[in-house]
Design a protein around this motif. Sequence first.
Motif, short mmCIF file in Angstrom:
data_model
loop_
_atom_site.label_atom_id
_atom_site.label_comp_id
_atom_site.label_asym_id
_atom_site.label_seq_id
_atom_site.Cartn_x
_atom_site.Cartn_y
_atom_site.Cartn_z
N GLY A 120 74.02 -31.77 11.71
CA GLY A 120 73.80 -30.60 12.54
C GLY A 120 72.74 -30.78 13.58
O GLY A 120 72.23 -31.88 13.81
N ILE A 121 72.44 -29.66 14.21
CA ILE A 121 71.40 -29.59 15.23
C ILE A 121 70.16 -29.06 14.52
O ILE A 121 70.11 -27.90 14.14
N PHE A 122 69.18 -29.94 14.32
CA PHE A 122 68.02 -29.59 13.49
C PHE A 122 66.77 -29.37 14.35
O PHE A 122 65.69 -29.19 13.81
N ASN A 123 66.90 -29.46 15.68
CA ASN A 123 65.71 -29.31 16.51
C ASN A 123 65.96 -28.34 17.66
O ASN A 123 66.74 -28.62 18.57
N GLY A 124 65.29 -27.19 17.57
CA GLY A 124 65.49 -26.13 18.55
C GLY A 124 65.03 -26.50 19.95
O GLY A 124 65.68 -26.14 20.94
N SER A 125 63.91 -27.22 20.06
CA SER A 125 63.37 -27.57 21.38
C SER A 125 64.35 -28.43 22.16
O SER A 125 64.66 -28.16 23.33
N SER A 126 64.85 -29.50 21.54
CA SER A 126 65.79 -30.39 22.22
C SER A 126 67.06 -29.65 22.58
O SER A 126 67.63 -29.87 23.65
N ASN A 127 67.51 -28.79 21.68
CA ASN A 127 68.75 -28.08 21.96
C ASN A 127 68.57 -27.11 23.13
O ASN A 127 69.47 -26.96 23.96
N TYR A 128 67.39 -26.51 23.19
CA TYR A 128 67.08 -25.62 24.32
C TYR A 128 67.12 -26.41 25.63
O TYR A 128 67.73 -25.99 26.61
N ILE A 129 66.49 -27.60 25.62
CA ILE A 129 66.45 -28.44 26.83
C ILE A 129 67.87 -28.88 27.21
O ILE A 129 68.27 -28.78 28.38
N VAL A 189 61.55 -34.12 21.23
CA VAL A 189 62.56 -34.75 22.09
C VAL A 189 62.84 -36.20 21.70
O VAL A 189 63.87 -36.76 22.09
N GLY A 190 61.95 -36.82 20.93
CA GLY A 190 62.19 -38.19 20.48
C GLY A 190 62.98 -38.28 19.19
O GLY A 190 63.20 -39.37 18.67
N GLY A 191 63.35 -37.14 18.63
CA GLY A 191 64.19 -37.14 17.43
C GLY A 191 63.40 -37.36 16.14
O GLY A 191 63.99 -37.65 15.09
N PHE A 192 62.07 -37.24 16.20
CA PHE A 192 61.27 -37.43 14.97
C PHE A 192 61.31 -36.19 14.09
O PHE A 192 61.50 -36.27 12.88
N ASP A 193 61.16 -35.03 14.72
CA ASP A 193 61.17 -33.77 13.97
C ASP A 193 62.48 -33.59 13.18
O ASP A 193 62.44 -33.34 11.97
N PRO A 194 63.65 -33.76 13.81
CA PRO A 194 64.88 -33.65 13.01
C PRO A 194 65.00 -34.74 11.94
O PRO A 194 65.65 -34.53 10.91
N LYS A 195 64.34 -35.88 12.16
CA LYS A 195 64.37 -36.95 11.17
C LYS A 195 63.58 -36.55 9.92
O LYS A 195 64.01 -36.83 8.79
#
Lengths: 403, 403
Positions: free
Chosen positions: A146-155, A187-193
């Motif tokens: 899924g989409i686990f990061n709101g900031s990146s998805n907003y961008i 944005v680097g994908g660490f938070d969703p990781k």
Amino acid sequence: MSKYKIGLFGFGCVGQGLYKTLAENSLDAEIVKVCVKNKNKQRSIDNDRITYNPSDILNDDQINIVVELIDDPQAALDIVRKALKSRKAVVTANKKMVAENLDELIALQKEYETPLLYEGAVCGSIPIIRNLEDYYASEHISEIKGIFNGSSNYILTKLFQEGKSYEEALGEAQANGFAESDPTLDVGGFDPKFKLSIILQHAFGLRLHPDNIFNWGIQNITDSDIAFARERNLKIKLLAKAYYNGDSLSAVVAPHFIDSQNPLYHVENEFNCVLINGKFASNQTLIGKGAGSLPTGLAVLSDVVALTQGYAYRYRSSDHKVDTSELVEVYLSAKDIDAINWTAFDTISEKYVGNDYGYVIGKVALSELSSLLSNGSPDTNLVFTSGSQKEVEIPSLTYSYAS
Amino acid sequence: MSKYKIGLFGFGCVGQGLYKTLAENSLDAEIVKVCVKNKNKQRSIDNDRITYNPSDILNDDQINIVVELIDDPQAALDIVRKALKSRKAVVTANKKMVAENLDELIALQKEYETPLLYEGAVCGSIPIIRNLEDYYASEHISEIKGIFNGSSNYILTKLFQEGKSYEEALGEAQANGFAESDPTLDVGGFDPKFKLSIILQHAFGLRLHPDNIFNWGIQNITDSDIAFARERNLKIKLLAKAYYNGDSLSAVVAPHFIDSQNPLYHVENEFNCVLINGKFASNQTLIGKGAGSLPTGLAVLSDVVALTQGYAYRYRSSDHKVDTSELVEVYLSAKDIDAINWTAFDTISEKYVGNDYGYVIGKVALSELSSLLSNGSPDTNLVFTSGSQKEVEIPSLTYSYAS
């Protein structure tokens, strides 16, 4: 007098919301002390409840629940350790701290027979951990993504819907409070990781340290990449995925091309989405706000209520293996595409070279991706076109040529 | 020997799945007796576990959990009553029985301090009751709505996606096992009404008997109604809705026009969808298979696991009032539209009269709808265009005239 006395660390948005909600609520729990760092800030609570010394909470025998809502993962870990050792139940929303130290945190919970809950750490208001622990306890889950990061998805939404540049969209996300001033974790994908690492434990009983999960973000996305997607009626979404690949499990965080038939295509702005595929339930979709003070506050509050009812995670264990030899199909773009290390690829199906932009589409082992990207030119961008779990079939291009 | 001995009533798809799953599982629970009706059917269980006499389960002191999965609501109620009075915990998936007798069932649970769980009765694999009870216990929910009936949604999908006739689509749903041979409960909106009645209790603490909820189904939908929706890029979906209208609650089951911006627009085939709107979480969407043996089996199994952990619903109460005086905007169509009782309408904004089809769009009190429909011609069809909770704005029609 309430039966449950809470000591709160941190008094930001979520902490203040929790304080207010508990004061208005009929729950048998109240916040009796709040530990903060900055002595010069005005606070909306009685002075006698404020402390600047963590020991005032950790050594207070009347406090039986600690809620930890501070930014610093190392300080948070220290607090959680001491609280569990004093047999105070703990609620935290710190995904980095939980993901990186889950082995120790599970051991501490067992040794001191004291629960730690962290629904607020994973996908904001979506009740994913609790559902995995309880409702899906008897389900045979084959895939969670899924989409686990709101900031990146907003961008990404701004890039695709409004044609903004990456810098404009990031600035807007920061102004709206969806992205930190240092946006690398998001944005680097660490938070969703971090979130994926926690979910792996609860969905599959698999402990996998975030350092051992490949992640790539949206930080290098260019207008050319977006144009590539648009021409094919695709969007790019930053996905976290964990799935069975034969008997092994695969886990990865990376941008993916998504077509309009995919439910993730329609999840926009700061919303998160978790897709669960299981033997009984088949496809399940959960969509909700992934961050923000109120959605996270709901998750934290829900954990506090659960603690007052004697709830604890069960941590089923398993002997799952992780596989990183799996071939994944990726789109790799850069200004100078010929600087790419071709030998890393198993096969290349398409290559395009332009004046200022080029790309290849090819298959590469998951384990090769890190070195491929670190040795490429610094503007290299990566988007998955499919893995073992296919998201989309890239239509073949008329202007491609055999490599 | 397992600690939890289960007596099972009914051995259809769900019952057989549960039996198999429990036999393969490491849960501390086993099915020791199965009560069935038909003596002439071959069964895939040992003969000594089969009984035809309910008392063999209800009077067996070693049995501490009763799972009730029979069709007949009256017989089911009888079993559940007797089980609770013998202090045997109960799991059921019978929505009609639960919805119509919830007052008594809550009282029995309290008096005999014995829990009754029924996740499988509401929206198949979507864990809605448990989440409302636990995760959303501290949430201020303002609205719950969604697609609660898989059979109707399957039929509507065939009507809109494949241009089939209502009879064709219904036949296909029946052949696929998504609709009963008597489809009235499903296509008439009764099944989603039972589910809505149960959800009202857990979301708002409001007890509302299904007889007091207005329901209309898709049984009278015509090609003209579908053409009307198609011309405006709308779909028709059968929705169950409960929401605050000022200080009161409104509850209704009816077909609604839905535009493509609405997440419900994309929920197709036998899938169900529950949308929750709350103060903290904002919008939450849960999508999953709403019926079938495996999705329902997962919910039943999850309830069994919950019982082994001492789980029980809490049944928060409230003093909510229900309002039926609210004006809702509806589209009403019939062959002879002039046979409609005009005086029931508060206002009429559009009217169209053709040779063989006509419609009106107007506002009418929720409480007037039943008599309006029962006094109209037998082919009258109803679709909501908006209520207090607006779903879609019908674009004004060039060929409409002032009423």
